[in-house]
Design an enzyme around this catalytic site. Sequence first.
Site, PDB file in Angstrom:
ATOM      1  CG  HIS A   8      44.802  24.986  -1.377  1.00  0.00           C
ATOM      2  ND1 HIS A   8      44.605  25.923  -2.389  1.00  0.00           N
ATOM      3  CD2 HIS A   8      44.781  23.858  -2.287  1.00  0.00           C
ATOM      4  CE1 HIS A   8      44.541  25.471  -3.573  1.00  0.00           C
ATOM      5  NE2 HIS A   8      44.786  24.416  -3.455  1.00  0.00           N
ATOM      6  CG  HIS A  10      42.536  19.883  -4.253  1.00  0.00           C
ATOM      7  ND1 HIS A  10      41.703  20.359  -4.893  1.00  0.00           N
ATOM      8  CD2 HIS A  10      43.644  20.735  -3.985  1.00  0.00           C
ATOM      9  CE1 HIS A  10      42.064  21.434  -5.373  1.00  0.00           C
ATOM     10  NE2 HIS A  10      43.192  21.797  -5.115  1.00  0.00           N
ATOM     11  N   GLY A 155      41.110  22.890 -11.304  1.00  0.00           N
ATOM     12  CA  GLY A 155      41.305  22.211 -12.481  1.00  0.00           C
ATOM     13  C   GLY A 155      42.467  23.121 -13.515  1.00  0.00           C
ATOM     14  CG  HIS A 182      42.988  26.245  -7.664  1.00  0.00           C
ATOM     15  ND1 HIS A 182      42.019  25.903  -6.901  1.00  0.00           N
ATOM     16  CD2 HIS A 182      44.099  25.318  -7.260  1.00  0.00           C
ATOM     17  CE1 HIS A 182      42.261  24.797  -6.243  1.00  0.00           C
ATOM     18  NE2 HIS A 182      43.474  24.421  -6.253  1.00  0.00           N
ATOM     19  CD  GLU A 185      48.414  25.128  -9.334  1.00  0.00           C
ATOM     20  OE1 GLU A 185      47.109  25.188  -9.908  1.00  0.00           O
ATOM     21  OE2 GLU A 185      48.829  23.950  -9.041  1.00  0.00           O
ATOM     22  CG  ASP A 263      47.331  21.707  -4.113  1.00  0.00           C
ATOM     23  OD1 ASP A 263      46.367  21.952  -4.178  1.00  0.00           O
ATOM     24  OD2 ASP A 263      48.144  21.676  -5.311  1.00  0.00           O
TER      25      ASP A 263
HETATM   26  N1  ADE Z   1      43.221  20.083  -8.363  1.00  0.00           N
HETATM   27  C1  ADE Z   1      43.748  19.505  -7.317  1.00  0.00           C
HETATM   28  N2  ADE Z   1      45.003  19.986  -7.381  1.00  0.00           N
HETATM   29  C2  ADE Z   1      44.996  21.037  -8.094  1.00  0.00           C
HETATM   30  C3  ADE Z   1      45.756  22.120  -8.549  1.00  0.00           C
HETATM   31  N3  ADE Z   1      47.285  21.974  -7.810  1.00  0.00           N
HETATM   32  N4  ADE Z   1      45.581  23.051  -9.225  1.00  0.00           N
HETATM   33  C4  ADE Z   1      44.417  23.103  -9.708  1.00  0.00           C
HETATM   34  N5  ADE Z   1      43.247  22.242  -9.698  1.00  0.00           N
HETATM   35  C5  ADE Z   1      43.721  21.083  -8.733  1.00  0.00           C
HETATM   36 ZN    ZN Z   2      44.754  23.133  -5.323  1.00  0.00          ZN
END
Ligand code: ADE
Ligand code: ZN
Length: 317
Positions: A8, A10, A155, A182, A185, A263
């Site tokens: 995970h 990005h 997002g 996701h 969170e 992340d």
């Molecule tokens: N895009 C990048 N980081 C994110 C996160 N922590 N939660 C949702 N979307 C993301």
């Molecule tokens: Zn993420």
Amino acid sequence: MDYTVSLHTHLEGSVRPETFSELMGNDIKADLTVNKNCTSLKEFLDKIACGYPLTQRRQNLKRVAYEIVESASQNNCLYLEVRFGPTLHTSGDMQLEDTVEAVLEGFNEGERNFGVVTRAIISTLRHEDPAVSIRLAKLASKYKDLGVVGFDIAGDEANFKALPHKRSFEIAKEAGLGITAHAGEAGEPGNVKEAILELNASRIGHGIRVIEDKEVVEIAKERGIVFEVCPTSNIHTGAVASIKEHPIKQMVNMGLKVTVNDDDPQTSQITLQGEYEIANDLLDKATTRKNLLINSLEASFVSDTIKKVLLKKIHEM
Ligand code: ADE
Ligand code: ZN
């Protein structure tokens, strides 16, 4: 140095401020990286968005992808799954296909030079029109045997729903892609249940709020769902108040499968090794680095042949 794996990471949160300055002639490190004012997922995502101007050009997007693999190798990473949102890189000349090709070129060159096996996950975004998500699922399917291994939704979980995007997840699943989402969170544990039961996710991005709902914990355990935990990110998005209060150990004690991930390492100015060290401090001694790496590789979306080779390396460490 011990091995790491990340399922995970990005791309958009992995833009080095130095690379942005070099290619754009503008030092925006303060805008791109977290500070004390960043207390919500929305504010965190706004930081990430400051890097978007760079990646509208094909060669720049490829460079960012390449540098992610380089950074992973500096963290002794064996295997990496990097997710990105194609729609975030099409305000210049690139079409959706071009964004995927640029990213895969960067990963392939990185894998050749640094030896980190790297695969891509395509993310749709909660605020997108569900028709766009369907396009992205079809796009991901088209590149399935060329380096794309999964489909995700990212997002603003606090303000947008995932369920309208259900059809895109069906398309991705039918194409044989891995499914992650996701959830839990910045939103309630019910979102984790929805990701598992409605989107067919075998992995959950973050999912830390699952601990608030016993029924959802049971659903996740029954189905062997794997949680992609990103400790420091949870502090930076305000999902957890402090690192001492991070629920990773509670998740393990409840019988859930967890993995450690970074992340958005450049937004958060962290390293993958650092995240494993934080997890090690939070977890009981009974949960070793080896356990975490095995969880990651077993849940990875890579081919069984490569999975076997990588698991062997971990068993021998
Ligand atoms: N895009 C990048 N980081 C994110 C996160 N922590 N939660 C949702 N979307 C993301
Ligand atoms: Zn993420």
